[in-house]
Design a protein around this motif. Structure first.
Motif, PDB file in Angstrom:
ATOM      1  N   LYS A 249      27.823  52.341  44.340  1.00 51.80           N
ATOM      2  CA  LYS A 249      26.763  51.526  44.936  1.00 51.80           C
ATOM      3  C   LYS A 249      26.913  51.520  46.456  1.00 51.80           C
ATOM      4  N   GLU A 250      25.921  50.996  47.136  1.00 51.59           N
ATOM      5  CA  GLU A 250      26.016  50.835  48.588  1.00 51.59           C
ATOM      6  C   GLU A 250      27.247  50.003  48.936  1.00 51.59           C
ATOM      7  N   TYR A 251      27.872  50.326  50.074  1.00 50.05           N
ATOM      8  CA  TYR A 251      29.112  49.659  50.458  1.00 50.05           C
ATOM      9  C   TYR A 251      28.949  48.141  50.480  1.00 50.05           C
ATOM     10  N   GLU A 252      27.883  47.646  51.058  1.00 48.84           N
ATOM     11  CA  GLU A 252      27.667  46.197  51.167  1.00 48.84           C
ATOM     12  C   GLU A 252      27.559  45.555  49.783  1.00 48.84           C
ATOM     13  N   THR A 253      26.922  46.271  48.849  1.00 44.99           N
ATOM     14  CA  THR A 253      26.797  45.763  47.484  1.00 44.99           C
ATOM     15  C   THR A 253      28.148  45.744  46.795  1.00 44.99           C
ATOM     16  N   ASN A 254      28.932  46.784  46.994  1.00 42.67           N
ATOM     17  CA  ASN A 254      30.277  46.860  46.431  1.00 42.67           C
ATOM     18  C   ASN A 254      31.114  45.676  46.915  1.00 42.67           C
ATOM     19  N   VAL A 255      31.062  45.399  48.199  1.00 37.67           N
ATOM     20  CA  VAL A 255      31.821  44.283  48.772  1.00 37.67           C
ATOM     21  C   VAL A 255      31.370  42.959  48.165  1.00 37.67           C
ATOM     22  N   LYS A 256      30.070  42.716  48.166  1.00 37.81           N
ATOM     23  CA  LYS A 256      29.518  41.437  47.695  1.00 37.81           C
ATOM     24  C   LYS A 256      29.876  41.181  46.229  1.00 37.81           C
ATOM     25  N   GLU A 257      29.622  42.173  45.372  1.00 35.97           N
ATOM     26  CA  GLU A 257      29.835  41.979  43.941  1.00 35.97           C
ATOM     27  C   GLU A 257      31.321  41.895  43.609  1.00 35.97           C
ATOM     28  N   THR A 258      32.128  42.711  44.266  1.00 29.78           N
ATOM     29  CA  THR A 258      33.567  42.687  44.006  1.00 29.78           C
ATOM     30  C   THR A 258      34.182  41.364  44.459  1.00 29.78           C
ATOM     31  N   ALA A 259      33.769  40.861  45.605  1.00 31.91           N
ATOM     32  CA  ALA A 259      34.287  39.589  46.111  1.00 31.91           C
ATOM     33  C   ALA A 259      33.941  38.443  45.162  1.00 31.91           C
ATOM     34  N   GLU A 260      32.732  38.452  44.630  1.00 27.72           N
ATOM     35  CA  GLU A 260      32.316  37.395  43.701  1.00 27.72           C
ATOM     36  C   GLU A 260      33.153  37.445  42.425  1.00 27.72           C
ATOM     37  N   LEU A 261      33.374  38.648  41.912  1.00 27.40           N
ATOM     38  CA  LEU A 261      34.159  38.780  40.693  1.00 27.40           C
ATOM     39  C   LEU A 261      35.629  38.430  40.932  1.00 27.40           C
ATOM     40  N   ALA A 262      36.162  38.808  42.093  1.00 19.87           N
ATOM     41  CA  ALA A 262      37.552  38.484  42.415  1.00 19.87           C
ATOM     42  C   ALA A 262      37.763  36.975  42.453  1.00 19.87           C
ATOM     43  N   GLN A 263      36.798  36.263  42.980  1.00 23.05           N
ATOM     44  CA  GLN A 263      36.906  34.807  43.042  1.00 23.05           C
ATOM     45  C   GLN A 263      36.970  34.205  41.640  1.00 23.05           C
ATOM     46  N   ILE A 264      36.142  34.737  40.740  1.00 27.10           N
ATOM     47  CA  ILE A 264      36.137  34.261  39.350  1.00 27.10           C
ATOM     48  C   ILE A 264      37.460  34.584  38.670  1.00 27.10           C
ATOM     49  N   ALA A 265      37.891  35.849  38.784  1.00 27.45           N
ATOM     50  CA  ALA A 265      39.108  36.292  38.105  1.00 27.45           C
ATOM     51  C   ALA A 265      40.344  35.561  38.616  1.00 27.45           C
ATOM     52  N   HIS A 266      40.446  35.398  39.925  1.00 28.57           N
ATOM     53  CA  HIS A 266      41.624  34.750  40.501  1.00 28.57           C
ATOM     54  C   HIS A 266      41.734  33.277  40.085  1.00 28.57           C
ATOM     55  N   SER A 267      40.600  32.669  39.752  1.00 25.34           N
ATOM     56  CA  SER A 267      40.630  31.257  39.340  1.00 25.34           C
ATOM     57  C   SER A 267      41.330  31.076  38.003  1.00 25.34           C
ATOM     58  N   VAL A 268      41.455  32.177  37.238  1.00 24.82           N
ATOM     59  CA  VAL A 268      42.159  32.110  35.955  1.00 24.82           C
ATOM     60  C   VAL A 268      43.354  33.070  35.933  1.00 24.82           C
ATOM     61  N   ASN A 269      43.897  33.380  37.124  1.00 25.55           N
ATOM     62  CA  ASN A 269      45.114  34.189  37.272  1.00 25.55           C
ATOM     63  C   ASN A 269      44.977  35.593  36.688  1.00 25.55           C
ATOM     64  N   VAL A 270      43.817  36.201  36.859  1.00 26.87           N
ATOM     65  CA  VAL A 270      43.584  37.577  36.419  1.00 26.87           C
ATOM     66  C   VAL A 270      43.531  38.477  37.650  1.00 26.87           C
ATOM     67  N   SER A 271      44.258  39.582  37.611  1.00 24.37           N
ATOM     68  CA  SER A 271      44.286  40.524  38.732  1.00 24.37           C
ATOM     69  C   SER A 271      42.995  41.341  38.786  1.00 24.37           C
ATOM     70  N   VAL A 272      42.649  41.787  40.004  1.00 29.75           N
ATOM     71  CA  VAL A 272      41.417  42.553  40.193  1.00 29.75           C
ATOM     72  C   VAL A 272      41.700  43.848  40.944  1.00 29.75           C
ATOM     73  N   GLU A 273      41.207  44.948  40.394  1.00 28.92           N
ATOM     74  CA  GLU A 273      41.243  46.259  41.039  1.00 28.92           C
ATOM     75  C   GLU A 273      39.821  46.675  41.367  1.00 28.92           C
ATOM     76  N   ALA A 274      39.641  47.340  42.482  1.00 24.49           N
ATOM     77  CA  ALA A 274      38.333  47.882  42.847  1.00 24.49           C
ATOM     78  C   ALA A 274      38.521  49.325  43.291  1.00 24.49           C
ATOM     79  N   GLU A 275      37.421  50.014  43.551  1.00 18.82           N
ATOM     80  CA  GLU A 275      37.496  51.407  43.978  1.00 18.82           C
ATOM     81  C   GLU A 275      36.627  51.609  45.211  1.00 18.82           C
ATOM     82  N   LEU A 276      37.161  52.385  46.145  1.00 17.82           N
ATOM     83  CA  LEU A 276      36.426  52.699  47.369  1.00 17.82           C
ATOM     84  C   LEU A 276      36.554  54.192  47.631  1.00 17.82           C
TER      85      LEU A 276
END
Length: 290
Positions: free
Chosen positions: A107-134
Motif C-alpha cells: 500500500k501507499e507508505y502513508e497508509t502503511n504507517v497509519k494502519e500499522t500504527a493503529e493495529l500496534a496500539q491495539i496489539a500492545h494493549s494486550v501484550n501482543v508483539s507486532v511485525e510490519a514490512e517495509l
C-alpha cells in the motif's frame, strides 16, 4: 512455554543470533518444528500465514499451535504471518497468538504507517508483539511463494529494497516490535544465487535504533550468507519453502521404494514429520550458530 516474539528477539540480540520462524499449515510441520527446537534446546517461532487459509483455516490450526507452544520444553512464540487485514489480525489475537504481522507493504507508505500504527496500539494493549514490512518483498515463480510473482528485473531492482531513512521514520511512527526488510531475498524457491545487500541491513539497523530486523524468504540462502545477515542485524528468519520441499521429497522416496502392496497414511505422516524435524534442525543450528 508460550512467549512473545518481542521476548525472543531481545534475547537473540543479546546473543547475536536469529530466531527461526516456520510456517506450520499441518500437524506434520507443527510437530516436526517443535521436536527440532526441543532437541536442540533453542527457542522457535511457529507461524500461520494467511495465504495458507486454503490449506487449513486459522481457527483450526491456531488452537493446536498454541497448545503445542504451551506444552513445549523451550520458549515458543505463536505468530500470524502476512496478515493482510485488521480482521485477520484481531482473530489471531483473540485465539491467543502472542504475535502478529500486519503486512501493508504494497500500500501507499502513508497508509502503511497509519494502519500499522493503529493495529500496534491495539496489539500492545494486550501484550501482543507486532511485525510490519517495509520495502517490496519479491517472489519467485514457485507456487509456495507468498503473493504475486515477480519478473527478473524486479528481483534485481534495489529500488524495491527497504530505504534506511524511511525505515527510521516508519518505526518511530508505528512503534512496531520488529521490521521485515527487503534486501534481495525472495519468497519461494531460488533459481539463481541470491544477491543480498548486507550493507543495507546494517544501515537499516543503525537507522531504526535497535528495532529487530526480519528476513523473509529465508529458505535457500547459503550458510555463509545467513551468517553475514545475522552479523548485519537480522534477528528473525522466516523459513518454509525448503522445509516443505524436503518433506515432499521424503514422502516421494518412501512411496517409490516401499516393497509392500499397501502404504498406510500414518506411516507417511510419521515420515514427513521426521523429514521436517531434520531439515528444521539444520536451519536452527545455523540461525543459532551452534
Amino acid at each position: 512455554m508460550l512467549v512473545t516474539v518481542k521476548e525472543l528477539l531481545a534475547e537473540a540480540e543479546k546473543k547475536q543470533r536469529a530466531v527461526g520462524a516456520f510456517n506450520v499449515p499441518n500437524l506434520e510441520a507443527l510437530r516436526g518444528v517443535i521436536q527440532a527446537a526441543e532437541m536442540l534446546e533453542v527457542p522457535v517461532i511457529i507461524q500461520h500465514a494467511e495465504v495458507h487459509e486454503n490449506l487449513i483455516a486459522l481457527e483450526e490450526i491456531g488452537p493446536l499451535m498454541i497448545h503445542y507452544a504451551k506444552q513445549a520444553k523451550v520458549p515458543v512464540a505463536v505468530h500470524l504471518d502476512h496478515g493482510s487485514s485488521l480482521t485477520a489480525c484481531i482473530k489471531a489475537i483473540r485465539l491467543g497468538f502472542t504475535s502478529i504481522m500486519y503486512d501493508a507493504s504494497l500500500k501507499e507508505y502513508e497508509t502503511n504507517v497509519k494502519e500499522t500504527a493503529e493495529l500496534a496500539q491495539i496489539a500492545h494493549s494486550v501484550n501482543v508483539s507486532v511485525e510490519a514490512e517495509l520495502g517490496e518483498m519479491t517472489n519467485s515463480s514457485v507456487g509456495s511463494g507468498e503473493g504475486r510473482e515477480s519478473t527478473q528485473d524486479e528481483l534485481e531492482n534495489s529500488d524495491l529494497f527497504t530505504n534506511p531513512d524511511q525505515a527510521k521514520s516508519f518505526v518511530e511512527a508505528t512503534q512496531v516490535d520488529s521490521l521485515a526488510v527487503s534486501f534481495g531475498t525472495v519468497h519461494g524457491k531460488y533459481f539463481a544465487e541470491p544477491n543480498l545487500d548486507f550493507e543495507r541491513i546494517a544501515a537499516i539497523r543503525t537507522a531504526v535504533n535497535g528495532c529487530p530486523l526480519v528476513m523473509h524468504g529465508g529458505s535457500g540462502v547459503s550458510e555463509e550468507d545467513y551468517g553475514k545477515a545475522i552479523t548485519a542485524g537480522i534477528r528473525k528468519i522466516n523459513y518454509y519453502t525448503y522445509m516443505n520441499l524436503t518433506a515432499g521429497e521424503s514422502v516421494k522416496r518412501l512411496v517409490n521404494t516401499t516393497q509392500q502392496n499397501e502404504l498406510f497414511f500414518d506411516e507417511v505422516s510419521l515420515h514427513a514429520t521426521a523429514a521436517v524435524k531434520e531439515n528444521v534442525s539444520q536451519a536452527l543450528r545455523i540461525f543459532n550458530r551452534l
